[in-house]
Design an enzyme around this catalytic site. Sequence first.
Site, mmCIF file in Angstrom:
data_model
loop_
_atom_site.group_PDB
_atom_site.id
_atom_site.type_symbol
_atom_site.label_atom_id
_atom_site.label_comp_id
_atom_site.label_asym_id
_atom_site.label_seq_id
_atom_site.Cartn_x
_atom_site.Cartn_y
_atom_site.Cartn_z
ATOM 1 N N SER A 143 0.848 -1.200 0.000
ATOM 2 C CA SER A 143 0.000 0.000 0.000
ATOM 3 C C SER A 143 0.879 1.244 0.000
ATOM 4 C CB SER A 143 -0.855 0.000 1.275
ATOM 5 O OG SER A 143 -1.318 1.300 1.567
ATOM 6 N N TYR A 156 -2.578 -0.522 10.084
ATOM 7 C CA TYR A 156 -2.528 -0.890 8.657
ATOM 8 C C TYR A 156 -1.164 -0.524 8.062
ATOM 9 C CZ TYR A 156 -4.138 -0.911 3.745
ATOM 10 O OH TYR A 156 -4.312 -1.150 2.401
HETATM 11 C C1 GCO Z 1 -6.712 4.937 3.834
HETATM 12 C C2 GCO Z 1 -6.812 3.923 2.734
HETATM 13 C C3 GCO Z 1 -5.449 3.593 2.149
HETATM 14 C C4 GCO Z 1 -5.693 2.833 0.874
HETATM 15 C C5 GCO Z 1 -4.519 2.252 0.230
HETATM 16 C C6 GCO Z 1 -3.564 3.267 -0.250
HETATM 17 O O1 GCO Z 1 -7.323 4.708 4.874
HETATM 18 O O2 GCO Z 1 -6.022 5.942 3.608
HETATM 19 O O3 GCO Z 1 -7.447 2.737 3.159
HETATM 20 O O4 GCO Z 1 -4.729 2.862 3.085
HETATM 21 O O5 GCO Z 1 -6.567 1.791 1.111
HETATM 22 O O6 GCO Z 1 -3.908 1.318 1.092
HETATM 23 O O7 GCO Z 1 -2.489 2.574 -0.840
#
Ligand code: GCO
Length: 252
Positions: A143, A156
Amino acid sequence: MFDLKGKKALVTGGNSGIGFGIAKALVQAGVTVVIVGKDNKKNKNAISELKKINGTCNAVQFDLQNCRKIPAFFKSLLVKSGTFDILINCAGITVRKRADLLSIDEWEKVIAVNLTSCFVLTTQWAKSLIKKNQSGSCVIVLSLMSEVARPTTSAYGASKAALKQLVRSFAVDWGRFNIRVNGISPGYIKTELTEPLYTDSEFSAWVMKRTPLGRWGTPEDIGPLAVFLCSDAASFITGHTVFVDGGFLASL
Ligand code: GCO
């Protein structure tokens, strides 16, 4: 060099979003795909789509949060399907909360699904290939958050940054077995995971302004790169991550 006919792929998170986009591109390239998903209904819908292209595709229900059950799950899969030339790790969740408001359970769930399950499944997959002296190619979906942070994405982002280093570690551990591992880092892509974002007009306007190509990406923007990375055309590429982000990271 781009021909994948006769290959077999396992795709986690393959029943929707980016995972389904990759699964579909692989099937269109001649791969027999098995998708792994927690939700049986989504699995069924995804498979009925894929079977229209290649009738031998299948879906298996499994919740990757159960990391310690993955070795037994994968072993039973091998018995049914045989070894997989290709592994796509795309399963991922997020909990959008400011770091100090995140519970330990929420942190552990994100790390389990996004990072630990990928480690356990990919090492089991590599073992199965090494045992048979078979080469293989793995793609791990990362990501933008492996590189930059946005508020409320601590768990995340940490999982995605760790996955980027895991791409390198797997690549250097298994290069001598001709098992390649690379990463794909999507930008802002319209999927179920980002629905709360792209349906927010202010946030969506920010993404499109911040992205040089001026649009949200789609899962179809990601699939072809996965096909390339899994093909012989990429036979000297391993340990690297390619960004498919519309220029987001290149711009201030
Ligand atoms: C957020 C999004 C991002 C995207 C993606 C970007 O909350 O900003 O979920 O994390 O999903 O991963 O690459």
